[in-house]
Design a protein around this motif. Structure first.
Motif, mmCIF file in Angstrom:
data_model
loop_
_atom_site.group_PDB
_atom_site.id
_atom_site.type_symbol
_atom_site.label_atom_id
_atom_site.label_comp_id
_atom_site.label_asym_id
_atom_site.label_seq_id
_atom_site.Cartn_x
_atom_site.Cartn_y
_atom_site.Cartn_z
ATOM 1 N N SER A 12 33.269 44.167 43.682
ATOM 2 C CA SER A 12 33.854 45.019 44.728
ATOM 3 C C SER A 12 34.971 44.310 45.480
ATOM 4 N N ALA A 144 33.851 49.940 45.086
ATOM 5 C CA ALA A 144 34.950 50.133 44.137
ATOM 6 C C ALA A 144 34.395 50.913 42.959
ATOM 7 N N SER A 145 35.271 51.559 42.221
ATOM 8 C CA SER A 145 34.821 52.328 41.066
ATOM 9 C C SER A 145 34.222 51.405 40.017
ATOM 10 N N GLU A 148 36.882 49.827 37.843
ATOM 11 C CA GLU A 148 37.616 48.765 38.532
ATOM 12 C C GLU A 148 36.786 47.493 38.616
ATOM 13 N N ARG A 149 35.518 47.634 38.915
ATOM 14 C CA ARG A 149 34.653 46.462 39.027
ATOM 15 C C ARG A 149 34.507 45.760 37.689
ATOM 16 N N ARG A 151 36.659 45.804 35.241
ATOM 17 C CA ARG A 151 37.946 45.177 34.927
ATOM 18 C C ARG A 151 38.084 43.836 35.641
ATOM 19 N N ARG A 152 37.684 43.805 36.904
ATOM 20 C CA ARG A 152 37.793 42.572 37.684
ATOM 21 C C ARG A 152 36.892 41.467 37.153
ATOM 22 N N THR A 188 37.775 49.538 47.822
ATOM 23 C CA THR A 188 38.865 48.630 47.454
ATOM 24 C C THR A 188 39.560 49.020 46.154
ATOM 25 N N THR A 189 39.146 50.119 45.550
ATOM 26 C CA THR A 189 39.689 50.509 44.248
ATOM 27 C C THR A 189 41.205 50.651 44.302
ATOM 28 N N ALA A 190 41.888 49.907 43.419
ATOM 29 C CA ALA A 190 43.347 49.997 43.248
ATOM 30 C C ALA A 190 44.127 49.753 44.535
#
Length: 205
Positions: A12, A144-145, A148-149, A151-152, A188-190
């Motif tokens: 996140s 966060a989506s 997205e999580r 990917r991080r 926090t997404t994008a």
């Protein structure tokens, strides 16, 4: 003593955001999860399977005996183990270890002691606002989506790893991952880190 609590699931953005908030406020930064990873690493090194029957007592005793120094670098019994804390073996062990009530009691004690010794801090984790510092000046829960999580975290853990840790963290009996009472949820997404940090700082009196 000024304490800002930042909670949220894996990926996140807790660490990045908390470090930036701490820098902007001139406060020390504590990653509470590093303490759980130190205990998990110690268990892995000793060949203790956190899922095995009877392991909780052994790992709780281990947690009480460890000498750890958590900061920019993380030391375990005097050895720098910073690079080992993100290994797949530790990643798989950390949630079962963190679910152990005895381990949590010991590490919550250490976290409170660390913050008291430093005169305050920005602390990030999964139960900081709900359990460790319920009276923190500000409590933030980052989200966060799922995409997205993943990917991080793709370099350290797979999407399946994240889903497994989310389930374990949110359903454990002791201090589960929840949105703490009075916490502000920040997605926090994008979003650029500075944008998130600005939003959090604007919440402070």
């Amino acid at each position: 003593m000024r304490v800002v609590a930042i909670d949220g699931p894996v990926g996140s953005g807790k660490s990045t955001v908390a470090k930036a908030v701490a820098a902007r406020l001139g406060l020390p930064y504590l990653e509470s999860g590093a303490m759980y990873r130190v205990v998990a690493l110690a268990a892995v090194r000793q060949g203790i399977d956190p899922a095995a029957e009877g392991s909780a007592a052994a790992i709780t005793a281990l947690a009480g005996d460890l000498k750890m120094d958590v900061g920019e670098r993380v030391l375990l019994d005097g050895d720098d183990v910073t690079s080992e804390l993100r290994s797949p073996d530790v990643g798989r062990a950390v949630s079962p270890v963190a679910a152990m009530a005895g381990v949590r009691t010991e590490l919550v004690r250490r976290q409170r002691e660390w913050v008291a010794d430093h005169g305050g801090a920005v602390v990030e984790g999964r139960d900081i606002g709900s359990d460790v510092f319920p009276d923190a000046e500000l409590k933030v829960f980052l989200s966060a989506s799922a995409a997205e999580r993943a990917r991080r975290r793709h370099q350290d853990e797979t999407a399946d790893d994240l889903a497994r840790r989310d389930l374990l963290d949110s359903t454990r009996a002791t201090s589960p991952l929840i949105v703490p009472d009075g916490a502000v949820v920040v997605d926090t997404t994008a979003r650029p880190i500075d944008d998130v940090v600005d939003e959090i700082l604007a919440l402070l009196p």
